[in-house]
Design a protein around this motif. Structure first.
Motif, PDB file in Angstrom:
ATOM      1  N   ILE A  20       0.837  -1.204   0.000  1.00  0.00           N
ATOM      2  CA  ILE A  20       0.000   0.000   0.000  1.00  0.00           C
ATOM      3  C   ILE A  20       0.876   1.260   0.000  1.00  0.00           C
ATOM      4  N   ALA A  21       1.978   1.235   0.740  1.00  0.00           N
ATOM      5  CA  ALA A  21       2.875   2.390   0.784  1.00  0.00           C
ATOM      6  C   ALA A  21       3.521   2.638  -0.573  1.00  0.00           C
ATOM      7  N   VAL A  22       3.937   1.578  -1.251  1.00  0.00           N
ATOM      8  CA  VAL A  22       4.529   1.726  -2.588  1.00  0.00           C
ATOM      9  C   VAL A  22       3.508   2.339  -3.537  1.00  0.00           C
ATOM     10  N   ALA A  23       2.298   1.817  -3.502  1.00  0.00           N
ATOM     11  CA  ALA A  23       1.245   2.345  -4.375  1.00  0.00           C
ATOM     12  C   ALA A  23       0.951   3.804  -4.053  1.00  0.00           C
ATOM     13  N   ALA A  24       0.922   4.158  -2.784  1.00  0.00           N
ATOM     14  CA  ALA A  24       0.615   5.529  -2.390  1.00  0.00           C
ATOM     15  C   ALA A  24       1.709   6.501  -2.832  1.00  0.00           C
ATOM     16  N   VAL A  25       2.964   6.104  -2.698  1.00  0.00           N
ATOM     17  CA  VAL A  25       4.067   6.992  -3.083  1.00  0.00           C
ATOM     18  C   VAL A  25       4.066   7.224  -4.589  1.00  0.00           C
ATOM     19  N   TYR A  26       3.909   6.157  -5.368  1.00  0.00           N
ATOM     20  CA  TYR A  26       3.906   6.327  -6.813  1.00  0.00           C
ATOM     21  C   TYR A  26       2.647   7.043  -7.300  1.00  0.00           C
ATOM     22  N   ALA A  27       1.505   6.809  -6.659  1.00  0.00           N
ATOM     23  CA  ALA A  27       0.277   7.514  -7.031  1.00  0.00           C
ATOM     24  C   ALA A  27       0.386   8.999  -6.699  1.00  0.00           C
ATOM     25  N   ALA A  28       0.955   9.315  -5.545  1.00  0.00           N
ATOM     26  CA  ALA A  28       1.135  10.718  -5.177  1.00  0.00           C
ATOM     27  C   ALA A  28       2.041  11.429  -6.166  1.00  0.00           C
ATOM     28  N   ALA A  58       6.042   5.563   5.162  1.00  0.00           N
ATOM     29  CA  ALA A  58       4.612   5.318   4.950  1.00  0.00           C
ATOM     30  C   ALA A  58       4.216   3.923   5.430  1.00  0.00           C
ATOM     31  N   ALA A  59       5.063   2.930   5.168  1.00  0.00           N
ATOM     32  CA  ALA A  59       4.763   1.569   5.609  1.00  0.00           C
ATOM     33  C   ALA A  59       4.758   1.480   7.138  1.00  0.00           C
ATOM     34  N   ALA A  60       5.680   2.166   7.790  1.00  0.00           N
ATOM     35  CA  ALA A  60       5.721   2.153   9.254  1.00  0.00           C
ATOM     36  C   ALA A  60       4.470   2.808   9.842  1.00  0.00           C
ATOM     37  N   VAL A  61       4.041   3.912   9.245  1.00  0.00           N
ATOM     38  CA  VAL A  61       2.832   4.589   9.725  1.00  0.00           C
ATOM     39  C   VAL A  61       1.616   3.690   9.511  1.00  0.00           C
ATOM     40  N   LEU A  62       1.528   3.067   8.340  1.00  0.00           N
ATOM     41  CA  LEU A  62       0.401   2.169   8.062  1.00  0.00           C
ATOM     42  C   LEU A  62       0.407   0.961   9.000  1.00  0.00           C
ATOM     43  N   TYR A  63       1.594   0.414   9.271  1.00  0.00           N
ATOM     44  CA  TYR A  63       1.692  -0.744  10.161  1.00  0.00           C
ATOM     45  C   TYR A  63       1.237  -0.372  11.578  1.00  0.00           C
ATOM     46  N   GLY A  64       1.688   0.779  12.049  1.00  0.00           N
ATOM     47  CA  GLY A  64       1.265   1.238  13.373  1.00  0.00           C
ATOM     48  C   GLY A  64      -0.235   1.495  13.439  1.00  0.00           C
ATOM     49  N   ALA A  65      -0.768   2.088  12.379  1.00  0.00           N
ATOM     50  CA  ALA A  65      -2.213   2.343  12.343  1.00  0.00           C
ATOM     51  C   ALA A  65      -3.001   1.042  12.299  1.00  0.00           C
TER      52      ALA A  65
END
Length: 88
Positions: A20-28, A58-65
């Motif tokens: 999800i983080a990879v997709a979010a970074v490239y989409a942004a 982004a992956a760390a934030v998503l994992y924590g969330a």
């Protein structure tokens, strides 16, 4: 639940967060580049130069969330085996 299953669930959660983080970074990058957004003008150059770090953050934030929203199952406590000996 077996300890191996708990560890596997954690790795699956982490892998999903990374994807999800990879997709979010490239989409942004694709959606915001050249649009003149103030936030993108400030952080966009850093994101394009440091994609791996941005993905890791982004992956760390998503994992924590994800852990906050859906807590991981705890390992079942295994009582110690009694062999007939009890300390005084």
């Amino acid at each position: 639940m077996k300890p191996e299953q708990i560890q596997s669930d954690g790795m699956t959660r982490l892998a999903v967060c990374v994807v999800i983080a990879v997709a979010a970074v490239y989409a942004a990058e694709k959606l915001c580049a050249g649009k003149g957004y103030p936030l993108w003008e400030k952080y966009g150059p850093w994101l394009t130069e440091n994609k791996i770090q941005a993905i890791a953050v982004a992956a760390a934030v998503l994992y924590g969330a994800s852990l906050a929203l859906w807590p991981a199952e705890k390992k079942p406590s295994v009582p110690p085996e009694e062999d007939g000996f009890s300390p005084c």
